[in-house]
Design a protein around this motif. Sequence first.
Motif, short mmCIF file in Angstrom:
data_model
loop_
_atom_site.label_atom_id
_atom_site.label_comp_id
_atom_site.label_asym_id
_atom_site.label_seq_id
_atom_site.Cartn_x
_atom_site.Cartn_y
_atom_site.Cartn_z
N ILE A 175 27.30 54.38 45.56
CA ILE A 175 27.67 53.07 46.09
C ILE A 175 28.97 52.53 45.49
O ILE A 175 29.35 51.38 45.76
CB ILE A 175 26.56 52.03 45.86
N ALA A 176 29.68 53.35 44.70
CA ALA A 176 30.87 52.84 44.00
C ALA A 176 31.91 52.28 44.95
O ALA A 176 32.47 51.21 44.71
CB ALA A 176 31.48 53.95 43.13
N ALA A 177 32.19 52.99 46.03
CA ALA A 177 33.21 52.51 46.98
C ALA A 177 32.77 51.21 47.64
O ALA A 177 33.55 50.25 47.71
CB ALA A 177 33.48 53.58 48.04
N TYR A 178 31.54 51.18 48.11
CA TYR A 178 31.04 50.00 48.82
C TYR A 178 30.95 48.79 47.91
O TYR A 178 31.40 47.69 48.26
CB TYR A 178 29.67 50.33 49.41
N ALA A 179 30.38 48.99 46.71
CA ALA A 179 30.23 47.87 45.77
C ALA A 179 31.59 47.29 45.39
O ALA A 179 31.77 46.06 45.35
CB ALA A 179 29.47 48.33 44.53
N SER A 180 32.55 48.15 45.11
CA SER A 180 33.86 47.65 44.70
C SER A 180 34.61 47.02 45.86
O SER A 180 35.32 46.02 45.67
CB SER A 180 34.69 48.78 44.07
N ALA A 181 34.46 47.56 47.07
CA ALA A 181 35.14 46.97 48.23
C ALA A 181 34.58 45.59 48.54
O ALA A 181 35.34 44.65 48.82
CB ALA A 181 34.99 47.89 49.44
N LYS A 182 33.27 45.45 48.50
CA LYS A 182 32.68 44.14 48.80
C LYS A 182 32.98 43.13 47.70
O LYS A 182 33.14 41.93 47.97
CB LYS A 182 31.17 44.28 49.02
N SER A 183 33.08 43.59 46.47
CA SER A 183 33.47 42.68 45.39
C SER A 183 34.91 42.21 45.61
O SER A 183 35.22 41.02 45.44
CB SER A 183 33.36 43.40 44.04
N ALA A 184 35.77 43.12 46.05
CA ALA A 184 37.15 42.74 46.36
C ALA A 184 37.19 41.74 47.51
O ALA A 184 37.98 40.79 47.50
CB ALA A 184 37.96 43.99 46.71
N LEU A 185 36.33 41.95 48.51
CA LEU A 185 36.28 41.02 49.64
C LEU A 185 35.87 39.63 49.19
O LEU A 185 36.45 38.62 49.63
CB LEU A 185 35.30 41.54 50.69
N ASN A 186 34.89 39.55 48.29
CA ASN A 186 34.46 38.24 47.77
C ASN A 186 35.62 37.51 47.09
O ASN A 186 35.85 36.32 47.34
CB ASN A 186 33.32 38.42 46.77
N LEU A 187 36.33 38.20 46.22
CA LEU A 187 37.39 37.55 45.46
C LEU A 187 38.60 37.25 46.35
O LEU A 187 39.27 36.22 46.16
CB LEU A 187 37.79 38.43 44.28
N PHE A 188 38.88 38.12 47.30
CA PHE A 188 39.95 37.84 48.26
C PHE A 188 39.65 36.56 49.03
O PHE A 188 40.53 35.71 49.23
CB PHE A 188 40.11 39.02 49.23
N THR A 189 38.40 36.41 49.45
CA THR A 189 38.01 35.24 50.24
C THR A 189 38.16 33.97 49.42
O THR A 189 38.63 32.94 49.92
CB THR A 189 36.57 35.39 50.74
N ARG A 190 37.76 34.02 48.16
CA ARG A 190 37.89 32.83 47.31
C ARG A 190 39.35 32.47 47.06
O ARG A 190 39.73 31.30 47.07
CB ARG A 190 37.15 33.07 46.00
N ALA A 191 40.19 33.49 46.87
CA ALA A 191 41.62 33.23 46.69
C ALA A 191 42.23 32.66 47.96
O ALA A 191 43.05 31.74 47.92
CB ALA A 191 42.33 34.51 46.28
N LEU A 192 41.83 33.20 49.09
CA LEU A 192 42.31 32.71 50.39
C LEU A 192 41.90 31.26 50.59
O LEU A 192 42.70 30.43 51.06
CB LEU A 192 41.74 33.58 51.51
N ALA A 193 40.66 30.94 50.23
CA ALA A 193 40.18 29.56 50.38
C ALA A 193 41.04 28.59 49.58
O ALA A 193 41.34 27.48 50.04
CB ALA A 193 38.71 29.47 49.95
N ALA A 194 41.43 29.00 48.39
CA ALA A 194 42.29 28.14 47.55
C ALA A 194 43.64 27.92 48.22
O ALA A 194 44.18 26.80 48.23
CB ALA A 194 42.47 28.77 46.17
N GLU A 195 44.19 28.97 48.79
CA GLU A 195 45.49 28.87 49.46
C GLU A 195 45.44 27.97 50.68
O GLU A 195 46.41 27.29 51.02
CB GLU A 195 45.97 30.27 49.87
N LEU A 196 44.27 27.94 51.35
CA LEU A 196 44.13 27.20 52.61
C LEU A 196 43.54 25.80 52.44
O LEU A 196 43.50 25.03 53.41
CB LEU A 196 43.23 27.99 53.58
N HIS A 197 43.09 25.47 51.25
CA HIS A 197 42.38 24.20 51.08
C HIS A 197 43.25 23.02 51.47
O HIS A 197 44.42 22.93 51.10
CB HIS A 197 41.91 24.04 49.64
N GLY A 198 42.67 22.11 52.24
CA GLY A 198 43.39 20.94 52.70
C GLY A 198 44.08 21.13 54.04
O GLY A 198 44.67 20.19 54.57
#
Length: 292
Positions: A175-198
């Motif tokens: 599951i190494a590829a899947y676990a790391s890809a989904k973890s990256a997706l989570n953090l990408f989404t949070r960073a994106l949310a910060a950029e878009l806030h407001g």
Amino acid sequence: MRELEGKIAIVTGASRGIGEAAAERLASAGATVIAAARSVGDEADPKLDTLAYTIAQIRGRGGEAYAYHLDVAKAESRAEFMDAVLERFGRVDVLVNNAGIAGYGAVTWEMPDKHFRRVFEVDVFGPRDLIARALPGMMERGYGRIVNVSSTVADRAAPNPEGPPFLDFHRTTGIAAYASAKSALNLFTRALAAELHGKGISANTVAPVNSVMTRGTRDLVAAGVFNLDRIKAPEDPETMAEAILALCVADPDVTTGLTTYSGQYLAQIGRPVRGRDGGAFDGKVTVASVNY
């Protein structure tokens, strides 16, 4: 309640499983649904696991839905898909990035490089590209809802962060590829949310509390990839679909940058699960996190 009346919503991976359920639920909430996947099928003879079947269910209830071919693994397909949608509909209000691949089957040193890279292409670069093409219009109008579907293997069901002991599932399933890809997706989404806030646009991830008993999950059980003993509290696709809808209608100034978990999030906001048609749902909703 038709909470998405008049909205244009894309749901990727909508030919089966969570995507199928989400497409139906968003349509019952009033959205015009753009259902996207590789398996389009024949609208004159809709078969299971095709977009033709999904949109037949939606149209059968009086909803509006359209099927579009999309291979998320290919950058050119992602570009062609978004160009076609924007040309026809003029905008995207809601983007649900559900399509993904798990990449199970081989431990890291035995997994071909191209396979590891394909998991990231589908689970990270795919959502990123679709978002990047949808965002200019969203920012111009000051309205957008982005929901990325993640997995508990990114954190809660990931290998023990404190080290051994590790479960056999994590040691041998690959599951190494899947676990790391989904973890990256989570953090990408949070960073994106910060950029878009407001800006009137939210970005959140939602994952099932436990394995969703889709037709695909049952296939994995039959193939021996999953042991039924591991699935202690199987989740219905309707729970994920409701959580996705809830994130689509939440206040973007408040509800953004979250890594959420289906039944737990719904319990926190006091929202019941509805059926795909927006009617009553009598399935069990799992709230407590399951420890594998």
